[in-house]
Design a protein around this motif. Structure first.
Motif, PDB file in Angstrom:
ATOM      1  N   SER A  96       7.733  -5.276   0.358  1.00  0.00           N
ATOM      2  CA  SER A  96       7.109  -5.713  -0.890  1.00  0.00           C
ATOM      3  C   SER A  96       6.382  -4.601  -1.638  1.00  0.00           C
ATOM      4  CB  SER A  96       6.147  -6.869  -0.617  1.00  0.00           C
ATOM      5  OG  SER A  96       6.835  -7.936  -0.022  1.00  0.00           O
ATOM      6  N   ALA A  97       7.112  -3.632  -2.071  1.00  0.00           N
ATOM      7  CA  ALA A  97       6.572  -2.512  -2.839  1.00  0.00           C
ATOM      8  C   ALA A  97       5.696  -1.579  -2.010  1.00  0.00           C
ATOM      9  CB  ALA A  97       5.829  -2.981  -4.084  1.00  0.00           C
ATOM     10  N   GLY A  98       5.794  -1.637  -0.705  1.00  0.00           N
ATOM     11  CA  GLY A  98       5.098  -0.676   0.139  1.00  0.00           C
ATOM     12  C   GLY A  98       5.812   0.664   0.077  1.00  0.00           C
ATOM     13  N   THR A  99       5.035   1.735   0.070  1.00  0.00           N
ATOM     14  CA  THR A  99       5.602   3.082   0.061  1.00  0.00           C
ATOM     15  C   THR A  99       5.138   3.809   1.307  1.00  0.00           C
ATOM     16  OG1 THR A  99       5.606   3.146  -2.350  1.00  0.00           O
ATOM     17  CG2 THR A  99       5.731   5.268  -1.210  1.00  0.00           C
ATOM     18  N   PHE A 100       6.075   4.415   2.021  1.00  0.00           N
ATOM     19  CA  PHE A 100       5.776   5.156   3.238  1.00  0.00           C
ATOM     20  C   PHE A 100       6.324   6.565   3.048  1.00  0.00           C
ATOM     21  CE2 PHE A 100       5.776   6.452   7.613  1.00  0.00           C
ATOM     22  CZ  PHE A 100       4.867   5.634   8.270  1.00  0.00           C
ATOM     23  N   ASN A 101       5.420   7.512   2.769  1.00  0.00           N
ATOM     24  CA  ASN A 101       5.796   8.906   2.509  1.00  0.00           C
ATOM     25  C   ASN A 101       5.603   9.747   3.770  1.00  0.00           C
ATOM     26  OD1 ASN A 101       6.227   8.550  -0.350  1.00  0.00           O
ATOM     27  ND2 ASN A 101       4.006   8.445  -0.577  1.00  0.00           N
ATOM     28  N   VAL A 102       6.624  10.518   4.124  1.00  0.00           N
ATOM     29  CA  VAL A 102       6.534  11.438   5.261  1.00  0.00           C
ATOM     30  C   VAL A 102       6.658  12.851   4.702  1.00  0.00           C
ATOM     31  CG1 VAL A 102       7.568  12.174   7.433  1.00  0.00           C
ATOM     32  CG2 VAL A 102       7.553   9.739   6.817  1.00  0.00           C
ATOM     33  N   THR A 103       5.594  13.643   4.868  1.00  0.00           N
ATOM     34  CA  THR A 103       5.557  14.989   4.280  1.00  0.00           C
ATOM     35  C   THR A 103       5.372  16.096   5.318  1.00  0.00           C
ATOM     36  OG1 THR A 103       3.182  14.840   3.863  1.00  0.00           O
ATOM     37  CG2 THR A 103       4.651  14.095   2.092  1.00  0.00           C
ATOM     38  N   GLY A 104       5.388  15.732   6.592  1.00  0.00           N
ATOM     39  CA  GLY A 104       5.238  16.710   7.671  1.00  0.00           C
ATOM     40  C   GLY A 104       5.919  16.178   8.914  1.00  0.00           C
ATOM     41  N   ALA A 105       5.609  16.755  10.073  1.00  0.00           N
ATOM     42  CA  ALA A 105       6.200  16.320  11.342  1.00  0.00           C
ATOM     43  C   ALA A 105       5.507  15.052  11.821  1.00  0.00           C
ATOM     44  CB  ALA A 105       6.080  17.423  12.381  1.00  0.00           C
ATOM     45  N   VAL A 106       6.256  13.953  11.828  1.00  0.00           N
ATOM     46  CA  VAL A 106       5.729  12.638  12.192  1.00  0.00           C
ATOM     47  C   VAL A 106       6.696  12.009  13.189  1.00  0.00           C
ATOM     48  CG1 VAL A 106       5.146  10.328  11.320  1.00  0.00           C
ATOM     49  CG2 VAL A 106       4.628  12.345   9.938  1.00  0.00           C
ATOM     50  N   THR A 107       6.154  11.388  14.240  1.00  0.00           N
ATOM     51  CA  THR A 107       7.000  10.703  15.208  1.00  0.00           C
ATOM     52  C   THR A 107       6.663   9.219  15.252  1.00  0.00           C
ATOM     53  OG1 THR A 107       5.493  11.146  17.045  1.00  0.00           O
ATOM     54  CG2 THR A 107       7.265  12.735  16.677  1.00  0.00           C
ATOM     55  N   GLY A 108       7.668   8.443  15.601  1.00  0.00           N
ATOM     56  CA  GLY A 108       7.497   7.020  15.853  1.00  0.00           C
ATOM     57  C   GLY A 108       8.026   6.737  17.240  1.00  0.00           C
ATOM     58  N   GLY A 122      11.305  -3.001  -3.936  1.00  0.00           N
ATOM     59  CA  GLY A 122      10.414  -1.887  -4.208  1.00  0.00           C
ATOM     60  C   GLY A 122       9.883  -1.143  -3.011  1.00  0.00           C
ATOM     61  N   SER A 123      10.199  -1.586  -1.797  1.00  0.00           N
ATOM     62  CA  SER A 123       9.693  -0.846  -0.634  1.00  0.00           C
ATOM     63  C   SER A 123      10.495   0.436  -0.465  1.00  0.00           C
ATOM     64  CB  SER A 123       9.762  -1.704   0.631  1.00  0.00           C
ATOM     65  OG  SER A 123      11.081  -2.071   0.920  1.00  0.00           O
ATOM     66  N   THR A 124       9.780   1.522  -0.154  1.00  0.00           N
ATOM     67  CA  THR A 124      10.412   2.837  -0.077  1.00  0.00           C
ATOM     68  C   THR A 124       9.938   3.609   1.141  1.00  0.00           C
ATOM     69  OG1 THR A 124      10.548   2.973  -2.490  1.00  0.00           O
ATOM     70  CG2 THR A 124      10.732   5.045  -1.289  1.00  0.00           C
ATOM     71  N   LEU A 125      10.894   4.161   1.878  1.00  0.00           N
ATOM     72  CA  LEU A 125      10.619   5.167   2.895  1.00  0.00           C
ATOM     73  C   LEU A 125      11.115   6.476   2.305  1.00  0.00           C
ATOM     74  CD1 LEU A 125      10.008   6.412   5.667  1.00  0.00           C
ATOM     75  CD2 LEU A 125      12.246   5.571   6.454  1.00  0.00           C
ATOM     76  N   ALA A 126      10.186   7.403   2.053  1.00  0.00           N
ATOM     77  CA  ALA A 126      10.534   8.672   1.412  1.00  0.00           C
ATOM     78  C   ALA A 126      10.154   9.833   2.328  1.00  0.00           C
ATOM     79  CB  ALA A 126       9.817   8.806   0.073  1.00  0.00           C
ATOM     80  N   VAL A 127      11.162  10.613   2.718  1.00  0.00           N
ATOM     81  CA  VAL A 127      10.934  11.808   3.529  1.00  0.00           C
ATOM     82  C   VAL A 127      11.092  13.005   2.594  1.00  0.00           C
ATOM     83  CG1 VAL A 127      11.669  13.143   5.534  1.00  0.00           C
ATOM     84  CG2 VAL A 127      11.843  10.633   5.573  1.00  0.00           C
ATOM     85  N   ALA A 183       0.848  -1.198   0.000  1.00  0.00           N
ATOM     86  CA  ALA A 183       0.000   0.000   0.000  1.00  0.00           C
ATOM     87  C   ALA A 183       0.881   1.245   0.000  1.00  0.00           C
ATOM     88  CB  ALA A 183      -0.913   0.002   1.229  1.00  0.00           C
ATOM     89  N   THR A 184       0.239   2.407  -0.008  1.00  0.00           N
ATOM     90  CA  THR A 184       0.931   3.687   0.125  1.00  0.00           C
ATOM     91  C   THR A 184       0.461   4.353   1.406  1.00  0.00           C
ATOM     92  OG1 THR A 184       1.122   3.971  -2.266  1.00  0.00           O
ATOM     93  CG2 THR A 184       1.318   5.955  -0.918  1.00  0.00           C
ATOM     94  N   VAL A 185       1.403   4.640   2.293  1.00  0.00           N
ATOM     95  CA  VAL A 185       1.111   5.376   3.517  1.00  0.00           C
ATOM     96  C   VAL A 185       1.575   6.806   3.288  1.00  0.00           C
ATOM     97  CG1 VAL A 185       1.618   5.635   5.976  1.00  0.00           C
ATOM     98  CG2 VAL A 185       1.364   3.346   4.990  1.00  0.00           C
TER      99      VAL A 185
END
Length: 159
Positions: free
Chosen positions: A64-76, A86-91, A47-49
């Motif tokens: 597995s081709a999951g996309t995790f987009n961070v476009t603001g202030a996010v905490t973990g 294909g999995s991507t963490l994009a800030v 999916a795309t987060v």
């Protein structure tokens, strides 16, 4: 357990999946508030987060081709595992992802931090895949690269 295979889910308040959440398709948007994924944590398997704000509580696995987009202030508050083809963490340039306790990056996976973006983790362990930092990447503890590529044209702070 929460499961999403298509469509769109957006939250700006409290989202709780006591036994975990599995995303295999569609989009999962977080604009504010808190996403709590207990049990197996949040598993993004295709999916795309899109996270523009808020907090994630529990382990996150992006694969597995999951996309995790961070476009603001996010905490973990836990581990973020980026693994599989294909999995991507994009800030993005406006993204700031902090509070990650461990950040493993494996074969086939990509981490990108755009100029202006920020990513911080307590530890970083890359066994494959790629990491490209044009913004600010901070690892407060140990950083290990035993495979893949790391490119840095921004600020990379370790220790």
């Amino acid at each position: 357990k929460f499961a999403q295979s298509a469509g769109a889910t957006t939250t700006s308040g409290t989202f709780t999946a006591t036994n975990g959440a599995v995303l295999t398709g569609g989009t999962f948007g977080v604009t504010a508030g808190t996403v709590t994924a207990g049990g197996t944590g949040l598993i993004n398997d295709g999916a795309t987060v899109n996270a523009s704000g808020g907090a994630f509580k529990g382990e996150i696995t992006n694969k597995s081709a999951g996309t995790f987009n961070v476009t603001g202030a996010v905490t973990g508050d836990n581990k973020f595992t980026n693994t599989g083809g294909g999995s991507t963490l994009a800030v993005s340039a406006t993204g700031d992802f902090s509070g990650v306790t461990a950040l493993p990056n494996a074969a086939g996976a990509a981490i990108t931090v755009a100029a202006g973006g920020k990513l911080s983790s307590a530890t970083f362990d890359q066994t494959g895949g790629s990491t490209t930092n044009a913004g600010g990447m901070t690892v407060t503890g140990a950083a290990t690269v035993s495979g893949g590529t790391v490119g840095n044209s921004g600020t990379l702070l370790v220790g």
